[in-house]
Write an enzyme that holds these catalytic residues in place. Structure first.
Site, PDB file in Angstrom:
ATOM      1  N   ARG A 232     -19.408  18.060 -10.428  1.00 32.40           N
ATOM      2  CA  ARG A 232     -20.441  17.035 -10.362  1.00 32.40           C
ATOM      3  C   ARG A 232     -19.834  15.804  -9.708  1.00 32.40           C
ATOM      4  NH1 ARG A 232     -23.300  20.597 -10.857  1.00 32.40           N
ATOM      5  NH2 ARG A 232     -24.893  21.031 -12.433  1.00 32.40           N
TER       6      ARG A 232
ATOM      7  N   GLU B 283     -26.805  12.110  -5.754  1.00 33.59           N
ATOM      8  CA  GLU B 283     -27.449  13.056  -4.833  1.00 33.59           C
ATOM      9  C   GLU B 283     -28.949  12.785  -4.759  1.00 33.59           C
ATOM     10  OE1 GLU B 283     -26.461  17.107  -5.867  1.00 33.59           O
ATOM     11  OE2 GLU B 283     -24.333  16.645  -5.863  1.00 33.59           O
TER      12      GLU B 283
ATOM     13  N   HIS C 220     -24.293  20.377  -1.755  1.00 36.87           N
ATOM     14  CA  HIS C 220     -24.341  21.065  -3.059  1.00 36.87           C
ATOM     15  C   HIS C 220     -24.762  22.539  -2.892  1.00 36.87           C
ATOM     16  CE1 HIS C 220     -24.734  20.079  -7.608  1.00 36.87           C
ATOM     17  NE2 HIS C 220     -24.289  21.310  -7.421  1.00 36.87           N
TER      18      HIS C 220
HETATM   19  C1  DGY Z   1     -24.468  24.484 -11.086  1.00 38.64           C
HETATM   20  O1  DGY Z   1     -25.090  25.536 -11.283  1.00 38.64           O
HETATM   21  O2  DGY Z   1     -24.263  23.664 -11.977  1.00 38.64           O
HETATM   22  C2  DGY Z   1     -23.883  24.256  -9.749  1.00 38.64           C
HETATM   23  O3  DGY Z   1     -23.688  22.909  -9.511  1.00 38.64           O
HETATM   24  C3  DGY Z   1     -24.637  24.932  -8.662  1.00 38.64           C
HETATM   25  O4  DGY Z   1     -23.879  24.918  -7.470  1.00 38.64           O
END
Ligand code: DGY
Length: 327
Positions: A242, A271, A289
């Site tokens: 993240r 984001e 992402h």
């Molecule tokens: C998630 O599933 O948390 C991821 O960030 C996807 O790429």
């Protein structure tokens, strides 16, 4: 028994197979991308729904959950669930599901790809060629870091951290890690991984530092200027977890001032916005992402999310639903 009386909201289109499965369990509303990116937008509509299938960009906060008077389950189309107020969901007896396991391999591949791309300067070299600057083979062009014998430090040795470590081992890298809880001796032996209790001691050893931990109050801005300054100047930072585990201002500063050599980032604190200084930072590969973006994985994520919803709506005991965070 499936009931057409259940109303299910999906906050944006997901793979068809998952939709087909979920249709058997109630009436679906599939919103357009971006419709539910704020709590306010959800608060008005959520009272009509028994189940919510949402994205990691859907903020399911206390107000949203309290407004969801009929809500029985929130299934996140992601393994990370920092967008959902789990404490309030528990208090209100609303189940929360995530999608562990099914995206591990796709994310492991992606992290390795990101590291290769940054360490060997794919982005700059491609731009050089496309701009018509390639006039023939050069002995001194685009020299990068070779991975064999280098140390990959991983903060967050869960499933995805381990998948990255396995790949890095195949490239001859040494593994050092920090995790909330030390992993088992078997896993350590398998990965030849050395545990470090202290982030700073870990960072001192690393040629590459990868963030693979969940975002929590404890990991928020974990990679800050102090920790960045501990890394060697040839170090590369990789983040597919993240965005907010990194202080982006500090990272941009470190890249602009050659405190570290590069970064590969798939995630950002705000984001879809990207910190403007990261956009101009040297040797910083930024992607939208997409770590889990394979056909196979996204379909599996969808199926896992809809199976949790269909199980809760059809009264399966929660102890039998493996991907519930709230039991
Ligand atoms: C998630 O599933 O948390 C991821 O960030 C996807 O790429």
């Amino acid at each position: 028994m499936p009931s057409a009386d259940f109303n299910i909201l999906i906050t944006e289109p997901i793979p068809e197979k998952a939709i087909t499965h979920l249709k058997k369990f109630g009436k679906l509303t599939i919103a357009d991308k971006g419709t539910y990116n704020t709590p306010e937008s959800l608060i008005d509509d959520i009272p009509d729904y028994d189940a919510l299938l949402c994205m990691l960009s859907t903020p399911v906060n206390e107000e949203v959950l309290k407004a969801g008077k009929r809500l029985k389950i929130v299934a996140n189309f992601a393994v990370g669930y920092d967008n959902i107020d789990i404490k309030t969901a528990r208090t209100l007896d609303i189940h929360v599901a995530n999608t562990p396991d099914v995206l591990t391999e796709a994310c492991g591949d992606f992290a390795m790809g990101l590291l290769l791309a940054v360490s060997r300067k794919f982005k700059q070299a491609e731009a050089y060629l496309r701009n018509g600057n390639f006039k023939g083979w050069e002995p001194l062009g685009f020299l990068g870091m070779e991975l064999r014998g280098r140390t990959l430090g991983i903060i967050g040795m869960g499933r995805i951290g381990q998948a990255f470590a396995h790949r890095a081992r195949a490239f001859g890298m040494n593994i050092a890690y920090h995790n909330r809880n030390r992993v088992t001796e078997n896993i350590e032996n398998d990965l030849q991984a050395t545990y470090f209790d202290d982030h700073r001691v870990l960072a001192e050893q690393c040629d590459v530092l990868s963030l693979n931990c969940p975002l929590t109050p404890k990991t928020h801005h974990l990679l800050n200027s102090k920790l960045l300054n501990t890394l060697p100047s040839h170090a590369i930072v990789i983040n597919i977890s993240r965005g907010a585990v990194i202080d982006e201002e500090a990272l941009a500063e470190a890249l602009h001032n050659n405190i570290i050599a590069g970064a590969g980032l798939d995630v950002f604190e705000n984001e879809p916005e990207v910190h403007p200084r990261l956009l101009t930072a040297p040797n910083c590969l930024i992607l939208p992402h997409i770590a889990s973006a394979t056909h196979k994985t996204r379909e599996a994520i969808g199926m896992l999310a809809v199976e949790a919803i269909s199980s809760v709506l059809s009264g399966t005991p929660s102890s039998q639903i493996t991907n519930l965070i709230t039991q």
